[in-house]
Design an enzyme around this catalytic site. Structure first.
Site, mmCIF file in Angstrom:
data_model
loop_
_atom_site.group_PDB
_atom_site.id
_atom_site.type_symbol
_atom_site.label_atom_id
_atom_site.label_comp_id
_atom_site.label_asym_id
_atom_site.label_seq_id
_atom_site.Cartn_x
_atom_site.Cartn_y
_atom_site.Cartn_z
ATOM 1 N N GLY A 67 4.549 -6.504 -3.575
ATOM 2 C CA GLY A 67 4.223 -6.937 -3.067
ATOM 3 C C GLY A 67 4.180 -7.178 -1.328
ATOM 4 O O GLY A 67 3.943 -8.203 -0.001
ATOM 5 N N GLN A 68 3.982 -5.924 -0.656
ATOM 6 C CA GLN A 68 3.037 -5.628 -0.325
ATOM 7 C C GLN A 68 1.856 -6.322 0.550
ATOM 8 O O GLN A 68 1.150 -5.937 0.104
ATOM 9 C CB GLN A 68 3.002 -4.171 0.574
ATOM 10 C CG GLN A 68 4.523 -3.181 0.465
ATOM 11 C CD GLN A 68 4.763 -2.401 -1.024
ATOM 12 O OE1 GLN A 68 4.208 -3.617 -2.037
ATOM 13 N NE2 GLN A 68 5.425 -1.843 -0.778
ATOM 14 N N GLU A 69 1.995 -6.375 1.841
ATOM 15 C CA GLU A 69 -0.579 -6.735 2.007
ATOM 16 C C GLU A 69 -0.736 -5.758 1.497
ATOM 17 O O GLU A 69 -1.437 -6.673 1.103
ATOM 18 C CB GLU A 69 0.051 -7.133 3.705
ATOM 19 C CG GLU A 69 -0.365 -8.610 4.001
ATOM 20 C CD GLU A 69 -0.513 -8.391 4.957
ATOM 21 O OE1 GLU A 69 0.036 -8.150 5.814
ATOM 22 O OE2 GLU A 69 -1.641 -8.764 5.556
ATOM 23 N N MET A 71 -1.044 -4.483 -1.324
ATOM 24 C CA MET A 71 -0.786 -5.243 -2.862
ATOM 25 C C MET A 71 -1.232 -6.644 -3.252
ATOM 26 O O MET A 71 -1.193 -6.586 -4.344
ATOM 27 C CB MET A 71 0.970 -4.368 -3.884
ATOM 28 C CG MET A 71 1.077 -3.187 -3.236
ATOM 29 S SD MET A 71 0.180 -2.149 -4.907
ATOM 30 C CE MET A 71 0.431 -3.409 -6.275
ATOM 31 N N ARG A 72 -0.670 -7.194 -2.453
ATOM 32 C CA ARG A 72 -1.318 -8.343 -2.784
ATOM 33 C C ARG A 72 -2.838 -8.867 -2.834
ATOM 34 O O ARG A 72 -3.221 -9.594 -3.824
ATOM 35 C CB ARG A 72 -0.655 -9.651 -1.614
ATOM 36 C CG ARG A 72 0.915 -9.872 -1.357
ATOM 37 C CD ARG A 72 0.813 -10.765 -0.361
ATOM 38 N NE ARG A 72 1.685 -10.272 0.657
ATOM 39 C CZ ARG A 72 2.608 -9.972 1.500
ATOM 40 N NH1 ARG A 72 1.898 -11.255 2.033
ATOM 41 N NH2 ARG A 72 3.776 -9.496 2.371
#
Ligand code: G3D
Ligand code: MG
Length: 194
Positions: A67-69, A71-72
């Protein structure tokens, strides 16, 4: 975490996509679903995939996507063929609720998730000040954004397992129903082409 073989190779499978901000508790949840145990999690770089046999002839494949930026930005590549969206929220992290809500709304707009059932997990209910399920429902405008599909907001605590069996049961029912309606529409499409 590896992909586990099921005992029944012909078992029907449904794909569950787990999304949510980093540190919401997705990997902890998946370990708890899988092993009924708490593991030390490290931030997920990339994604984890695991299959859980729900019944002899039915398995859920969980895609736990980081869910890191950064990866989003690639969440969109994981959306196809999803039978259920499991969106995990850290209900105690008031500073990031708005950010989580924005990502939730954004992902729901994607065509690939049209009519896909949604289970929102209001996680970390053990922490002081955690918003309850009703508050998360209101804050995330879930009634509005999910009016065209099955949805539910389940309060839970991934570290103790509270609320998880209820979530899994309902998610299974949602995913089965979604698969059935996909199969029915495929049959109708085939009939039309006859
Ligand atoms: P993620 O996969 O969504 O990024 P993780 O999140 O599963 O890695 O969890 C992030 C941190 O939240 C972990 O703590 C984990 O133990 C904790 N956590 C997960 N669920 C709960 C919960 O229900 N209650 C509480 N109190 N904590 C939870 P660390 O300290 O390892 O970062
Ligand atoms: Mg993780």
């Amino acid at each position: 975490m590896g992909l586990q073989n099921t005992k029944h190779p012909k078992a029907k499978q449904a794909k569950i996509l787990m999304l949510g901000l980093d540190s919401a508790g997705k990997s902890t949840l998946l370990y708890k679903f899988r092993y009924n145990d708490v593991f030390l999690t490290i931030p997920t770089i990339g994604f984890n995939v695991d299959m859980i046999e729900i019944q002899k002839d039915f398995t859920l494949t969980f895609w736990d996507v980081g869910g890191q930026e950064k990866m989003r930005q690639v969440w969109c590549h994981f959306l196809e063929d999803t039978d259920g969206l499991l969106y995990v929220v850290d209900s105690s992290d008031k500073q990031r609720l708005e950010e989580s809500k924005k990502e939730f709304e954004f992902v729901l707009k994607n065509e690939c998730l049209k009519s896909v059932p949604v289970m929102v997990l209001a996680n970390k209910q053990d922490l002081p000040g955690a918003l309850n399920a009703e508050e998360i429902t209101r804050k995330f405008h879930i009634k509005k954004y999910c009016s065209d599909r099955n949805w539910y907001v389940q309060p839970c605590c991934a570290s103790t397992g509270e609320g998880l069996s209820e979530a899994l049961q309902r998610l299974t029912a949602f995913a089965k129903q979604h698969r059935r309606s996909k199969e029915t529409s495929t049959v109708f499409k085939e009939i039309k082409t006859l």
